[in-house]
Design a protein around this motif. Structure first.
Motif, PDB file in Angstrom:
ATOM      1  N   MET A 266       0.906  -1.036  -0.021  1.00  0.00           N
ATOM      2  CA  MET A 266       0.046   0.050  -0.190  1.00  0.00           C
ATOM      3  C   MET A 266       0.882   1.088  -0.019  1.00  0.00           C
ATOM      4  SD  MET A 266      -3.271  -0.644  -0.207  1.00  0.00           S
ATOM      5  CE  MET A 266      -3.912   1.038   0.396  1.00  0.00           C
ATOM      6  N   ILE A 267       2.035   1.337   0.736  1.00  0.00           N
ATOM      7  CA  ILE A 267       3.119   2.435   0.839  1.00  0.00           C
ATOM      8  C   ILE A 267       3.298   2.590  -0.771  1.00  0.00           C
ATOM      9  CG2 ILE A 267       5.164   3.128   1.418  1.00  0.00           C
ATOM     10  CD1 ILE A 267       4.605   2.029   4.105  1.00  0.00           C
ATOM     11  N   GLN A 268       3.899   1.458  -1.305  1.00  0.00           N
ATOM     12  CA  GLN A 268       4.311   1.946  -2.807  1.00  0.00           C
ATOM     13  C   GLN A 268       3.099   2.203  -3.847  1.00  0.00           C
ATOM     14  OE1 GLN A 268       6.526  -1.841  -3.989  1.00  0.00           O
ATOM     15  NE2 GLN A 268       6.383  -1.139  -6.269  1.00  0.00           N
ATOM     16  N   LEU A 269       1.950   1.709  -3.414  1.00  0.00           N
ATOM     17  CA  LEU A 269       0.949   1.943  -4.388  1.00  0.00           C
ATOM     18  C   LEU A 269       0.360   3.396  -4.503  1.00  0.00           C
ATOM     19  CD1 LEU A 269      -1.588   1.015  -6.149  1.00  0.00           C
ATOM     20  CD2 LEU A 269      -2.868   0.586  -4.258  1.00  0.00           C
ATOM     21  N   THR A 270       0.408   4.153  -3.136  1.00  0.00           N
ATOM     22  CA  THR A 270      -0.095   5.186  -2.976  1.00  0.00           C
ATOM     23  C   THR A 270       1.073   6.336  -2.967  1.00  0.00           C
ATOM     24  OG1 THR A 270      -0.044   4.961  -0.490  1.00  0.00           O
ATOM     25  CG2 THR A 270      -1.979   4.518  -1.423  1.00  0.00           C
ATOM     26  N   ALA A 271       2.250   5.977  -3.352  1.00  0.00           N
ATOM     27  CA  ALA A 271       3.367   6.903  -3.413  1.00  0.00           C
ATOM     28  C   ALA A 271       2.936   7.872  -4.296  1.00  0.00           C
ATOM     29  CB  ALA A 271       4.630   6.328  -3.750  1.00  0.00           C
ATOM     30  N   ILE A 272       3.038   9.444  -3.769  1.00  0.00           N
ATOM     31  CA  ILE A 272       2.794  10.554  -4.913  1.00  0.00           C
ATOM     32  C   ILE A 272       3.524  10.470  -5.900  1.00  0.00           C
ATOM     33  CG2 ILE A 272       2.636  13.073  -4.884  1.00  0.00           C
ATOM     34  CD1 ILE A 272       0.529  11.567  -3.423  1.00  0.00           C
ATOM     35  N   ILE A 273       5.232  10.166  -5.712  1.00  0.00           N
ATOM     36  CA  ILE A 273       6.147  10.275  -6.622  1.00  0.00           C
ATOM     37  C   ILE A 273       6.490   8.982  -6.836  1.00  0.00           C
ATOM     38  CG2 ILE A 273       8.399  11.070  -7.365  1.00  0.00           C
ATOM     39  CD1 ILE A 273       7.967  13.614  -5.739  1.00  0.00           C
ATOM     40  N   LYS A 274       6.172   8.439  -8.009  1.00  0.00           N
ATOM     41  CA  LYS A 274       6.772   7.119  -8.550  1.00  0.00           C
ATOM     42  C   LYS A 274       7.802   6.994  -9.474  1.00  0.00           C
ATOM     43  CE  LYS A 274       2.280   4.909  -6.927  1.00  0.00           C
ATOM     44  NZ  LYS A 274       1.000   4.310  -7.479  1.00  0.00           N
ATOM     45  N   VAL A 275       8.369   5.943  -9.578  1.00  0.00           N
ATOM     46  CA  VAL A 275       9.350   5.606 -10.595  1.00  0.00           C
ATOM     47  C   VAL A 275       9.064   4.376 -11.277  1.00  0.00           C
ATOM     48  CG1 VAL A 275      11.869   5.249 -11.324  1.00  0.00           C
ATOM     49  CG2 VAL A 275      11.166   6.871  -9.436  1.00  0.00           C
ATOM     50  N   SER A 276       8.911   4.326 -12.430  1.00  0.00           N
ATOM     51  CA  SER A 276       8.112   3.121 -13.296  1.00  0.00           C
ATOM     52  C   SER A 276       9.271   2.286 -13.601  1.00  0.00           C
ATOM     53  CB  SER A 276       7.387   3.520 -14.501  1.00  0.00           C
ATOM     54  OG  SER A 276       7.058   2.498 -15.321  1.00  0.00           O
TER      55      SER A 276
END
Length: 213
Positions: free
Chosen positions: A97-107
């Motif tokens: 959930m932390i990874q899913l809802t991160a505001i800034i993501k690196v694909s």
């Protein structure tokens, strides 16, 4: 009868009286001794019976204690395994959930962002269901206050996931509404859920017998 004959007669009577008195005394003593022996025998018999009954009751109580201890030990062992498994599911779900809802993501470089996002959504959903189902099946092993924490945690995870995935699930365009939902989900995961986890961890430690030294 002259004096001498009288004295002789009196002496014989005295002797006979003495013999009778002594005999009566012996008879009385014998009766008392017999009664005492009979009473002592009866007392010894009842004492032996009481000791035997007490021994049987003590053995029965000991067996019950051993059985209760065995049941408690097996129950505690099972609860430890359940707590361990449940906590593991919570930690894995929380990380997802932390990874899913991160505001800034690196694909990841090997796949498009949308595909990676969809995979993380699906993964979180599977992990949430795994946690929720396991908890419901084993909630009987937890005290009511711990169940309340787990219910709250379950609801917060679900609301966070539901808020964040709303845009994807209904193909909504980016706007203020979808942005606020994403922010709401991120806030739940990073601000609301951690204190619940902290209290839950304290409950789990108490349940498994971990002491704070």
């Amino acid at each position: 009868m002259d004096v001498w004959e009288y004295l002789q007669h009196l002496g014989i009577i005295t002797i006979i009286t003495g013999i009778v008195a002594y005999t009566i005394k012996l008879i009385i003593k014998h009766l008392i001794d017999s009664k005492t022996q009979s009473y002592q025998y009866e007392l010894d018999l009842k004492t032996d019976e009481f000791k035997h009954t007490l021994s049987l009751e003590a053995e029965g109580f000991k067996n019950k204690l051993n059985l209760d201890f065995l049941k408690a030990s097996k129950l505690h062992e099972k609860r430890i395994l359940i707590v361990e498994e449940l906590y593991n599911k919570i930690v894995v779900l929380n990380e997802s959930m932390i990874q899913l809802t991160a505001i800034i993501k690196v694909s990841p470089s090997d796949k498009p962002f949308e595909e990676s996002e969809q995979e993380e959504m699906s993964k979180s959903a599977v992990l949430f269901n795994d946690f929720a189902n396991y908890y419901v099946k084993n909630k009987i092993y937890f005290k009511p206050s711990t169940c309340e924490l787990l219910e709250t945690l379950k609801n917060e995870f679900y609301q966070g996931w539901n808020s964040y995935t709303l845009k994807k699930r209904f193909n909504l365009q980016d706007n203020q509404f979808t942005f606020e939902n994403s922010q709401k989900a991120s806030s739940k995961v990073r601000e609301v859920i951690p204190p619940i986890l902290t209290q839950l961890e304290a409950d789990f430690r108490e349940l498994v017998g971990v002491e704070d030294r």
